[in-house]
Design an enzyme around this catalytic site. Structure first.
Site, mmCIF file in Angstrom:
data_model
loop_
_atom_site.group_PDB
_atom_site.id
_atom_site.type_symbol
_atom_site.label_atom_id
_atom_site.label_comp_id
_atom_site.label_asym_id
_atom_site.label_seq_id
_atom_site.Cartn_x
_atom_site.Cartn_y
_atom_site.Cartn_z
ATOM 1 N N ASP A 1 -16.187 43.166 -11.704
ATOM 2 C CA ASP A 1 -14.954 42.475 -11.320
ATOM 3 C C ASP A 1 -13.777 43.388 -11.666
ATOM 4 O OD1 ASP A 1 -13.160 40.333 -10.639
ATOM 5 O OD2 ASP A 1 -12.922 39.904 -12.763
ATOM 6 N N SER A 2 -12.605 43.013 -11.193
ATOM 7 C CA SER A 2 -11.392 43.751 -11.548
ATOM 8 C C SER A 2 -11.068 43.613 -13.034
ATOM 9 C CB SER A 2 -10.224 43.204 -10.734
ATOM 10 O OG SER A 2 -10.101 41.812 -10.962
ATOM 11 N N CYS B 1 -15.945 39.774 -7.938
ATOM 12 C CA CYS B 1 -14.522 39.667 -7.592
ATOM 13 C C CYS B 1 -14.352 39.312 -6.104
ATOM 14 C CB CYS B 1 -13.887 41.025 -7.884
ATOM 15 S SG CYS B 1 -12.158 41.146 -7.480
ATOM 16 N N GLU C 1 -5.153 33.711 -17.154
ATOM 17 C CA GLU C 1 -5.482 34.768 -18.106
ATOM 18 C C GLU C 1 -4.628 34.695 -19.369
ATOM 19 O OE1 GLU C 1 -5.966 39.228 -16.999
ATOM 20 O OE2 GLU C 1 -7.196 37.860 -15.859
ATOM 21 N N CYS D 1 -11.433 32.790 -6.043
ATOM 22 C CA CYS D 1 -10.965 33.745 -7.054
ATOM 23 C C CYS D 1 -11.752 33.488 -8.339
ATOM 24 C CB CYS D 1 -9.471 33.565 -7.306
ATOM 25 S SG CYS D 1 -8.817 34.633 -8.596
ATOM 26 N N HIS E 1 -11.010 33.425 -11.359
ATOM 27 C CA HIS E 1 -10.397 32.674 -12.462
ATOM 28 C C HIS E 1 -10.354 31.154 -12.236
ATOM 29 C CE1 HIS E 1 -9.055 36.713 -13.169
ATOM 30 N NE2 HIS E 1 -8.286 36.394 -14.185
HETATM 31 N N1 DGL Z 1 -10.895 39.066 -9.699
HETATM 32 C C1 DGL Z 1 -9.860 38.811 -8.725
HETATM 33 C C2 DGL Z 1 -10.436 37.956 -7.590
HETATM 34 O O1 DGL Z 1 -11.414 37.250 -7.758
HETATM 35 C C3 DGL Z 1 -8.651 38.126 -9.344
HETATM 36 C C4 DGL Z 1 -7.830 39.000 -10.271
HETATM 37 C C5 DGL Z 1 -7.265 40.244 -9.600
HETATM 38 O O2 DGL Z 1 -6.340 40.136 -8.756
HETATM 39 O O3 DGL Z 1 -7.746 41.315 -9.907
HETATM 40 O O4 DGL Z 1 -9.922 37.977 -6.508
#
Ligand code: DGL
Length: 268
Positions: free
Chosen positions: A11-12, A74, A155, A187, A189
């Site tokens: 993930d990011s 992600c 976050e 997403c 989160h």
């Molecule tokens: N992990 C990203 C997503 O699921 C969210 C956070 C980001 O923008 O990096 O799209």
């Protein structure tokens, strides 16, 4: 390939731990290797070129770690880099994104007519959910809205309070999401604010939690490939490209238990 090899997840940042957690709950015998690209967080505001470049580097890292499967946890990377990753590594390792399992789920729910999607700016800009859903069921209406404040808000620990309620209500009351019967949380989160979203809609809208659907898809894929682990798993490993104590503290929110993060630089 041996079934006791780990599943690679990336993930990011640490938000993808919601997907890792869902996989861990459903498949406790699987060893996980997680990589969060915290040095480049957030992907939601990055260019497609940058997201593809980061994803290919991370994919190679997970391949070198001898994973048996890669899960792009992600949504943003799944929207923009999935095909590149399959082209780059697909003949060596199966790659799963977080979008196709949800599309498959949605098109098999006969009661759904009008589906909302919320995610980062980059994810929504690709229109990937509408394209994939309508390629299978053109009669389904898909309404998408970028909700860029939600990931940083969560976050920072702002959920289940008055600030999160105001932000969530402001987004969900958008005319763009009018008359939906279901909402995809597109997403990493958003599972953390699912109760607040449910409260907003008062059970009139079905909230689709992508993490659980993806975990079930991973289980099925491993079964089909005869790669489900039957032995005791080794310890999970969690890597980030930029370690801070604050990231480590937040992991409990996303994974549900305390995690030790290791810094690993794959960029030099
Ligand atoms: N992990 C990203 C997503 O699921 C969210 C956070 C980001 O923008 O990096 O799209």
């Amino acid at each position: 390939m041996s079934s006791n090899l780990p599943i690679g997840i990336f993930d990011s940042g640490i938000g993808g731990l919601t997907v890792a957690s869902a996989i861990h709950q459903l498949l406790p015998k699987e060893e996980l290797i997680y990589f969060g690209d915290t040095a480049h967080l957030p992907y939601g505001d990055k260019s497609p070129e940058a997201i593809k470049y980061f994803s290919l580097k991370i994919g190679k890292f997970l391949l070198d770690k001898q994973c048996k499967l890669i899960v792009i946890a992600c949504n943003t990377a799944s929207s923009l880099a999935y095909q590149d990753l399959v082209d780059f590594l697909g003949d060596q390792i199966p790659v799963i994104n977080v979008i196709d399992p949800v599309v498959d789920y949605v098109v098999h729910q006969p009661e759904l007519r009008s589906i909302g999607v919320i995610g980062t700016k980059a994810t929504i800009k690709t229109d990937v959910y509408a394209r994939k859903i309508n390629a299978i069921k053109p009669q389904l209406v898909v309404k998408s809205l970028p909700t860029p404040l939600l990931a940083p808000m969560i976050e920072e620990g702002f959920f289940s309070n008055t600030i999160s309620k105001t932000v969530i209500n402001s987004y969900l009351s958008s005319p763009k999401l009018k008359t939906i019967d279901s909402l995809i949380l597109a997403c990493t989160h958003y599972p953390l604010i699912k109760p607040e979203i449910e409260e907003y809609y008062k059970k009139t809208v079905k909230i689709i939690n992508t993490a659980e659907i993806v975990a079930q898809y991973v289980q099925q894929r491993l079964k089909d490939l005869d790669l489900l682990n039957a032995t005791e798993p080794k310890r999970h490993q969690f890597y980030v490209s930029d370690y801070t104590p604050s990231f480590e503290k937040s992991t409990k929110l996303f994974f549900g238990e305390k995690i030790h993060l290791k810094q690993h630089n794959i960029w030099s």
